[in-house]
Design a protein around this motif. Structure first.
Motif, mmCIF file in Angstrom:
data_model
loop_
_atom_site.group_PDB
_atom_site.id
_atom_site.type_symbol
_atom_site.label_atom_id
_atom_site.label_comp_id
_atom_site.label_asym_id
_atom_site.label_seq_id
_atom_site.Cartn_x
_atom_site.Cartn_y
_atom_site.Cartn_z
ATOM 1 N N THR A 189 31.191 29.667 -6.425
ATOM 2 C CA THR A 189 32.049 30.460 -5.553
ATOM 3 C C THR A 189 32.204 29.725 -4.228
ATOM 4 O O THR A 189 31.380 28.883 -3.873
ATOM 5 C CB THR A 189 31.434 31.843 -5.284
ATOM 6 O OG1 THR A 189 30.198 31.670 -4.566
ATOM 7 C CG2 THR A 189 31.190 32.612 -6.571
ATOM 8 N N VAL A 190 33.226 30.059 -3.487
ATOM 9 C CA VAL A 190 33.431 29.454 -2.177
ATOM 10 C C VAL A 190 32.227 29.751 -1.283
ATOM 11 O O VAL A 190 31.761 28.882 -0.554
ATOM 12 C CB VAL A 190 34.747 29.945 -1.543
ATOM 13 C CG1 VAL A 190 34.861 29.521 -0.092
ATOM 14 C CG2 VAL A 190 35.938 29.435 -2.356
ATOM 15 N N TYR A 191 31.711 30.966 -1.356
ATOM 16 C CA TYR A 191 30.545 31.336 -0.551
ATOM 17 C C TYR A 191 29.375 30.396 -0.824
ATOM 18 O O TYR A 191 28.796 29.809 0.093
ATOM 19 C CB TYR A 191 30.156 32.786 -0.838
ATOM 20 C CG TYR A 191 28.919 33.255 -0.108
ATOM 21 C CD1 TYR A 191 28.990 33.645 1.219
ATOM 22 C CD2 TYR A 191 27.685 33.308 -0.748
ATOM 23 C CE1 TYR A 191 27.861 34.080 1.906
ATOM 24 C CE2 TYR A 191 26.548 33.735 -0.074
ATOM 25 C CZ TYR A 191 26.644 34.122 1.250
ATOM 26 O OH TYR A 191 25.520 34.539 1.924
ATOM 27 N N ARG B 265 24.564 23.376 4.497
ATOM 28 C CA ARG B 265 23.097 23.415 4.442
ATOM 29 C C ARG B 265 22.536 24.658 5.141
ATOM 30 O O ARG B 265 21.628 24.580 5.964
ATOM 31 C CB ARG B 265 22.504 22.136 5.042
ATOM 32 C CG ARG B 265 22.856 20.908 4.240
ATOM 33 C CD ARG B 265 22.160 19.678 4.776
ATOM 34 N NE ARG B 265 22.414 18.554 3.917
ATOM 35 C CZ ARG B 265 23.277 17.584 4.201
ATOM 36 N NH1 ARG B 265 23.965 17.616 5.306
ATOM 37 N NH2 ARG B 265 23.438 16.583 3.367
ATOM 38 N N LEU B 266 23.124 25.808 4.787
ATOM 39 C CA LEU B 266 22.654 27.081 5.326
ATOM 40 C C LEU B 266 21.684 27.707 4.336
ATOM 41 O O LEU B 266 21.881 27.640 3.127
ATOM 42 C CB LEU B 266 23.830 28.020 5.575
ATOM 43 C CG LEU B 266 24.836 27.549 6.623
ATOM 44 C CD1 LEU B 266 26.023 28.494 6.682
ATOM 45 C CD2 LEU B 266 24.181 27.434 7.988
ATOM 46 N N ASP B 267 20.634 28.330 4.859
ATOM 47 C CA ASP B 267 19.604 28.946 4.032
ATOM 48 C C ASP B 267 20.068 30.311 3.537
ATOM 49 O O ASP B 267 20.269 31.235 4.324
ATOM 50 C CB ASP B 267 18.312 29.081 4.840
ATOM 51 C CG ASP B 267 17.171 29.677 4.051
ATOM 52 O OD1 ASP B 267 17.277 29.785 2.808
ATOM 53 O OD2 ASP B 267 16.156 30.036 4.679
ATOM 54 N N LYS B 268 20.248 30.415 2.234
ATOM 55 C CA LYS B 268 20.717 31.660 1.631
ATOM 56 C C LYS B 268 19.766 32.822 1.925
ATOM 57 O O LYS B 268 20.199 33.946 2.171
ATOM 58 C CB LYS B 268 20.858 31.471 0.116
ATOM 59 C CG LYS B 268 21.514 32.632 -0.582
ATOM 60 C CD LYS B 268 21.600 32.393 -2.071
ATOM 61 C CE LYS B 268 22.953 31.883 -2.424
ATOM 62 N NZ LYS B 268 23.218 31.808 -3.860
ATOM 63 N N ASN B 269 18.469 32.546 1.932
ATOM 64 C CA ASN B 269 17.492 33.607 2.197
ATOM 65 C C ASN B 269 17.609 34.146 3.618
ATOM 66 O O ASN B 269 17.433 35.343 3.844
ATOM 67 C CB ASN B 269 16.072 33.103 1.941
ATOM 68 C CG ASN B 269 15.816 32.869 0.473
ATOM 69 O OD1 ASN B 269 16.322 33.598 -0.381
ATOM 70 N ND2 ASN B 269 15.070 31.832 0.156
ATOM 71 N N THR C 111 27.847 41.728 5.898
ATOM 72 C CA THR C 111 28.933 40.825 5.519
ATOM 73 C C THR C 111 29.507 40.089 6.731
ATOM 74 O O THR C 111 29.738 38.885 6.679
ATOM 75 C CB THR C 111 30.053 41.609 4.801
ATOM 76 O OG1 THR C 111 29.485 42.240 3.646
ATOM 77 C CG2 THR C 111 31.179 40.700 4.367
ATOM 78 N N ALA C 112 29.734 40.805 7.815
ATOM 79 C CA ALA C 112 30.273 40.174 9.023
ATOM 80 C C ALA C 112 29.299 39.138 9.583
ATOM 81 O O ALA C 112 29.711 38.062 10.024
ATOM 82 C CB ALA C 112 30.588 41.230 10.075
ATOM 83 N N ALA D 299 27.851 33.477 10.495
ATOM 84 C CA ALA D 299 26.910 32.363 10.320
ATOM 85 C C ALA D 299 27.596 31.173 9.653
ATOM 86 O O ALA D 299 27.384 30.016 10.044
ATOM 87 C CB ALA D 299 25.698 32.807 9.507
ATOM 88 N N ILE D 300 28.439 31.439 8.667
ATOM 89 C CA ILE D 300 29.158 30.361 7.986
ATOM 90 C C ILE D 300 30.186 29.736 8.927
ATOM 91 O O ILE D 300 30.304 28.511 9.009
ATOM 92 C CB ILE D 300 29.807 30.876 6.687
ATOM 93 C CG1 ILE D 300 28.714 31.245 5.674
ATOM 94 C CG2 ILE D 300 30.757 29.835 6.099
ATOM 95 C CD1 ILE D 300 29.217 31.969 4.456
ATOM 96 N N ALA D 301 30.924 30.555 9.665
ATOM 97 C CA ALA D 301 31.911 30.033 10.613
ATOM 98 C C ALA D 301 31.235 29.205 11.700
ATOM 99 O O ALA D 301 31.752 28.147 12.096
ATOM 100 C CB ALA D 301 32.718 31.174 11.221
ATOM 101 N N ASP D 302 30.080 29.642 12.184
ATOM 102 C CA ASP D 302 29.337 28.876 13.188
ATOM 103 C C ASP D 302 28.856 27.547 12.610
ATOM 104 O O ASP D 302 28.919 26.508 13.267
ATOM 105 C CB ASP D 302 28.141 29.673 13.713
ATOM 106 C CG ASP D 302 28.550 30.864 14.574
ATOM 107 O OD1 ASP D 302 29.722 30.906 15.025
ATOM 108 O OD2 ASP D 302 27.699 31.757 14.786
#
Length: 135
Positions: free
Chosen positions: A72-74, A82-86, A93-94, A99-102
């Motif tokens: 998925t794109v997410y 390299r963002l930690d999913k946990n 959601t916001a 966090a992804i946009a940052d």
């Protein structure tokens, strides 16, 4: 995924999937002046080589074009940035989108820069996303 800042007339972050690289120009044309040279725009395309990563300038914007196979794109964005999913699990959601946009704002890729026209020559056939899936 799309993020914008209140009071601003441009979009600083966009990430999505396209079945065909060919549709990238339509996305850029549709969003037009909302896209800037400072924004981070990601297009995960189903018909580019799985090892390919490109920067494609369209208008004022530069799109980062990557393959999308079965994910998925997410998930692809989490891996790419390299963002930690946990760490994101605790957020709403916001908060996850922020966090992804940052993370995207800090992203400094070194992908090969190609023209849209060259990308059209490199893309493969459009795959049926429902092919080989159980009914």
């Amino acid at each position: 995924m799309l993020a914008a800042r209140a009071g601003e007339s441009t979009v600083p972050f966009l990430a999505g999937s396209l079945l065909s690289f060919e549709w990238l120009k339509a996305v850029a044309d549709m969003l037009g002046e909302l896209l800037t040279g400072d924004g981070k725009y990601f297009a995960f395309c189903g018909n580019i080589d799985l090892g390919a990563r490109y920067q494609v300038p369209l208008g004022a914007a530069i799109f980062f074009v990557l393959p999308l196979d079965e994910s998925t794109v997410y998930n692809e964005m989490l891996d790419l940035l390299r963002l930690d999913k946990n760490a994101l699990k605790k957020l709403d959601t916001a908060g996850k989108l922020d966090a992804i946009a940052d993370g995207a704002a800090r992203f400094r890729p070194t992908f090969e820069s190609i023209s849209y026209e060259k990308g059209l020559g490199l893309m493969g056939p459009v795959r049926d996303p429902g092919e080989n899936r159980p009914v």
